[in-house]
Design an enzyme around this catalytic site. Structure first.
Site, mmCIF file in Angstrom:
data_model
loop_
_atom_site.group_PDB
_atom_site.id
_atom_site.type_symbol
_atom_site.label_atom_id
_atom_site.label_comp_id
_atom_site.label_asym_id
_atom_site.label_seq_id
_atom_site.Cartn_x
_atom_site.Cartn_y
_atom_site.Cartn_z
ATOM 1 N N GLY A 142 -8.003 3.299 10.872
ATOM 2 C CA GLY A 142 -8.347 1.901 10.725
ATOM 3 C C GLY A 142 -8.711 1.438 9.033
ATOM 4 N N THR A 143 -7.699 2.215 8.345
ATOM 5 C CA THR A 143 -7.922 2.096 6.818
ATOM 6 C C THR A 143 -7.327 0.308 6.502
ATOM 7 O OG1 THR A 143 -5.872 3.324 6.474
ATOM 8 C CG2 THR A 143 -7.909 4.252 6.077
ATOM 9 N N GLY A 144 -6.203 0.127 7.066
ATOM 10 C CA GLY A 144 -5.425 -0.995 6.967
ATOM 11 C C GLY A 144 -6.321 -2.107 7.272
ATOM 12 N N CYS A 145 -6.916 -2.039 8.692
ATOM 13 C CA CYS A 145 -7.688 -3.098 9.154
ATOM 14 C C CYS A 145 -8.943 -3.340 8.248
ATOM 15 C CB CYS A 145 -8.290 -2.742 10.618
ATOM 16 S SG CYS A 145 -7.048 -2.184 11.749
ATOM 17 N N THR A 167 -8.786 8.643 8.453
ATOM 18 C CA THR A 167 -8.236 7.482 8.105
ATOM 19 C C THR A 167 -7.797 6.279 9.052
ATOM 20 O OG1 THR A 167 -5.792 8.427 8.070
ATOM 21 C CG2 THR A 167 -7.316 8.577 5.978
ATOM 22 N N LYS A 202 0.733 -1.141 -0.103
ATOM 23 C CA LYS A 202 0.036 -0.044 0.150
ATOM 24 C C LYS A 202 0.859 1.212 -0.219
ATOM 25 C CE LYS A 202 -1.857 -2.034 3.743
ATOM 26 N NZ LYS A 202 -2.377 -2.038 4.725
#
Length: 273
Positions: free
Chosen positions: A217-220, A215, A177
């Site tokens: 928690g975007t990865g979760c 943003t 990412k």
């Protein structure tokens, strides 16, 4: 007329007391994408949009018991793994997943959006050795990818090379990412390994940068979205494409809560195209 049951998605991750990341973000995402969410909580955190105030990891055997309780009774169609605080938890998770054939998505959570460390440094080697070989997909951001390979990465070109390298080392597909690069647009790269050396391929995704601090928690959210879509039977590349669309829509719908990096608007996402 019979209705097809929802895919059973097991999220193995930490709890975020403010609801923006971790298990809470996973369950919101799984539900919005039509999955049945189950959890194995690896740590309890006191955190909010401005930082992580405290972390209390679970005992490794308790994490394993949660996993076994879900798998032996309900069953599982996909697994998402997020925050694993230490090497003991990682070892227990790896053993608990032995025999599981459902796709496993590993989000190597190391640093919160606020910058707080979420993993014991000694656990990084355990991740590489015990869990990455079990993964169908690994989803590091640029700093995490650099940590895993032991060098600093800053450009999209370096990210592509690093994604391919991590894929060769683990045998898993890698979604790198690129939100931390200086590119005008967000560029993510999915490297899918081939059956033989040199046969892999890279797929690039990009979208405009959204000017917002919200943003958290975007990865979760992305990793649990991909896991849910894989549980629905979607091919990997399409699952990544739709998962990214879910995250973009959720960022655009962020409610603006908190004084720092606020949560996404999972509740508002009704379409992915």
């Amino acid at each position: 007329m019979t209705t097809r049951p929802p895919p059973r998605i097991l999220a193995i991750a930490g709890s975020d007391s403010s609801g923006g990341a971790g298990i809470q973000a996973d369950l919101k995402t799984i539900a919005m994408l039509g999955g049945y969410g189950m959890t194995a909580i690896t740590a309890v955190t006191a955190q909010n949009t401005v930082g992580v105030q405290a972390i209390a990891p679970m005992a490794g055997d308790m994490v394993a018991e949660q996993i076994a309780s879900c798998i032996t009774d309900i069953g599982v169609d996909a697994v998402k793994i997020g925050m694993l605080h230490d090497a003991d938890i990682i070892a227990h998770v790896a053993r608990a997943l032995e025999g599981v054939t459902a796709p496993v998505v590993v989000d190597p959570v190391m640093i919160a959006t606020s910058g707080a460390a979420l993993i014991d440094p000694e656990a990084i080697a355990a991740l590489r050795e015990s869990l990455f070989p079990r993964a169908a997909l690994i989803t590091p951001n640029l700093p995490e990818l650099g940590h895993l390979l032991g060098r600093k990465l800053s450009t999209s070109a370096e990210m592509v090379e690093a994604a391919e390298e991590l894929s060769h080392l683990t045998g898993a597909a890698v979604l790198a990412k690129g939100g931390h690069t200086s590119d005008a647009r967000i560029i993510d790269v999915l490297y899918i390994p081939g059956s033989a050396a040199g046969e892999g391929r890279a797929v690039q995704f990009d979208h405009r940068r959204i000017d917002t601090p919200h943003t958290h928690g975007t990865g979760c959210t992305l990793s649990s979205a991909i896991a849910t879509l894989l549980g629905h039977g979607q091919p990997l590349e399409h699952a990544v494409r739709l998962g990214r669309n879910f995250v973009i829509r959720a960022i655009e719908a962020a409610p603006g809560f908190g004084a720092g990096n606020g949560p996404l608007g999972h509740h508002a996402v009704r379409r992915l195209d």
